[in-house]
Write an enzyme that holds these catalytic residues in place. Sequence first.
Site, mmCIF file in Angstrom:
data_model
loop_
_atom_site.group_PDB
_atom_site.id
_atom_site.type_symbol
_atom_site.label_atom_id
_atom_site.label_comp_id
_atom_site.label_asym_id
_atom_site.label_seq_id
_atom_site.Cartn_x
_atom_site.Cartn_y
_atom_site.Cartn_z
ATOM 1 N N ARG A 34 0.862 -1.190 0.000
ATOM 2 C CA ARG A 34 0.000 0.000 0.000
ATOM 3 C C ARG A 34 0.898 1.241 0.000
ATOM 4 N NH1 ARG A 34 -0.904 -3.412 4.042
ATOM 5 N NH2 ARG A 34 0.355 -3.065 5.895
ATOM 6 N N PHE B 296 6.489 -5.417 13.857
ATOM 7 C CA PHE B 296 5.131 -5.094 13.449
ATOM 8 C C PHE B 296 5.084 -4.644 12.004
ATOM 9 C CE2 PHE B 296 5.238 -4.996 17.951
ATOM 10 C CZ PHE B 296 4.091 -5.696 18.277
ATOM 11 N N CYS B 297 3.868 -4.666 11.520
ATOM 12 C CA CYS B 297 3.561 -4.330 10.145
ATOM 13 C C CYS B 297 4.350 -3.107 9.678
ATOM 14 C CB CYS B 297 2.065 -4.044 10.057
ATOM 15 S SG CYS B 297 1.518 -3.624 8.443
ATOM 16 N N PRO B 298 5.066 -3.107 8.578
ATOM 17 C CA PRO B 298 5.240 -4.212 7.642
ATOM 18 C C PRO B 298 6.507 -4.995 7.890
ATOM 19 C CG PRO B 298 6.096 -2.226 6.656
ATOM 20 C CD PRO B 298 5.727 -1.875 8.086
ATOM 21 N N GLY B 299 6.949 -5.085 9.133
ATOM 22 C CA GLY B 299 8.220 -5.708 9.467
ATOM 23 C C GLY B 299 8.462 -7.071 8.851
#
Lengths: 392, 82
Positions: free
Chosen positions: A190, B19-22
Site C-alpha cells: 500500500r 510489526f507491520c510491515p516488518g
Amino acid sequence: MTKRVVVLGGGVGGTLVANLLVKKLRPGEAEVILIDEDAQHVYQPGFLYVAFGQKQPANLTRPVRSLLDRRVRILTAKAQRIDPTAQVIATDHGDVHYDELVVATGSHLAPDEIPGLKEATHHFYTAEGAQALHEALKQFRGGHVVVGVAGVPYKCPPAPLEFVLMLDAELRAKGLRDKTEIHFVSPLPRVFPIETVAVKVAPIMESRGIQIHTFFNVESVDPKRREVVSLEGETVPYDLLVLIPPHRGAKVVIDSGLGEAGGWISTDRRTLKATAHPRMFVVGDATNLPISKSGSAAHFEADALVANLIADLRNESQEHKYNGKIMCFLETGAGKATLLDFDYNHPPQPPEPNRMYHWQKALFNQFYWWTVPQGRLPGEKQTKEQQEKAGD
Amino acid sequence: MSTQSNVKIDRVIDARGSFCPGPLMEMIRAMKAAQVGEVVAVLSNESGSKRDIPAWADKSGQEFVGIFEQDGHDQIVVRKVK
C-alpha cells in the site's frame, strides 16, 4: 561525586531529553552533557517546503545552545566509539565517561546501498537535496515524474505522500499537469505503512491521476536509460526521479557494534532502555522500534525515558511507560492537510483533509523553535490513564 | 529442519515482535540475499503478514510454499525461483 548523564546527539530527541533532565534532576544530583558533532539543530520537516521554494534552509537551522537550558553543557565533538561496558564514549576530543547514556544519534541516508540511486535521484531529506530538487522543479516542463521510497524504515513516513500531493498541486498551478505523468512507487502493499492511513490517502492520489505502484522494491536505477527497476521485475521510466534513499543508524552505533541489522539499537518499547546494555537509553530514530522514525516519536518518548533514566540513576525500581504515541500532520496539497494521531494500540483514523490542519501544521512549523525542544508543548506528559492503557 | 509439508528450509528469519510491515520487509530482505532454489521461512505473529507475504510472492513471481501455524506464531515459507 556528581554523576554524569551524557546525551549523544542534538536533534529533537537529544535536545528535549537534555532539557527535561536538568529540570527534573535534583540540584547537584548529576551533570548533563550533550555531545554533538556540529552543535547545530536542524528542523528537518521544513525540507519538504524548501523543495517547493516555500522555506529557506537557513531558517531551519539554529545552534543547539540557543535551544538548551543553560545548565546543560555542550561538547562539540565527533563520537567515534561507545563502550557500554566501560561506560565511555571515545570522541575526537577525548574520552567521556558516563553514568547514564542517552543515544539520540538519529537515522542517516544510505543512497549507496542501491546501484545508481545516488547519481540519479533527487530527494528532500537534506538541505542540499531539497535545494537541488527545488532547482530541478523550476526547470521541469513536463514528463514522467517518479516519486517514492527506496527502502524501509525511512523517517517521517508521511513526507513522500505529502510531496507527491503537493507536487500535483504545484504542477496544476503551473499548467504543467496535463504534460506530466506522476508515478508513486512503494515497497509495501500500500502507499503508507499503516493501513488506516493508506486507505484514506490512496483514493486522494488516484483522484489526482497519480499512478500507484505497490510492492515496488527498488533494486537499481539506470541513470543512462532513466529507468527504475524493482526487485519484483517492474521497470518504470522517469524524467525526474524523487526517491527517498534507504536509511541506516548512525556510524558510531554501527562501529560500536550496538546496532541490529540496519544499525538500529534494540530498545524496550515501553521503557526506552537499550535491551542489551544497562545504563543506556535510546530515543527517536536510533531505536529499532516498529514506529515512525520522526521528531514526533522522539518528542512523545522523552517523558517516559527521562523518568526511567532518573529512576535508574537513583537505583529506584519504578517504571514509566511510553505508550507509542505519535501525532503529526499530513499535507494533501492545495492548502489542505489531515492529522495522524495514534499509539501502539490505536491506529490513526485521519479525518477528511481540511484547511485548519494545514494552518495548524504551518503554525507548528513556526512555533517549534520555542516549544518542542524546551518541553513546553502540552501533550508530551502522559496522563495516568494513558500510562495504564500502555499496559506492559 | 522441515515443516509440516516436509519442505527443507534454508533460511529462517525470526520476525516475531516486528510489526507491520516488518515481517514482509524481512522476507524481502532475505529473498534478495538468497540463492535461486533456496527456501526462506519468516516467523511472524503479525496478522497482516499472512496476507501480504503471499501477495508479494505472487507479484514478484516467487513460489509461495505455505503458511504453517506453530506455537503462537506463523511460519510463512517462500521459495526463490528466479
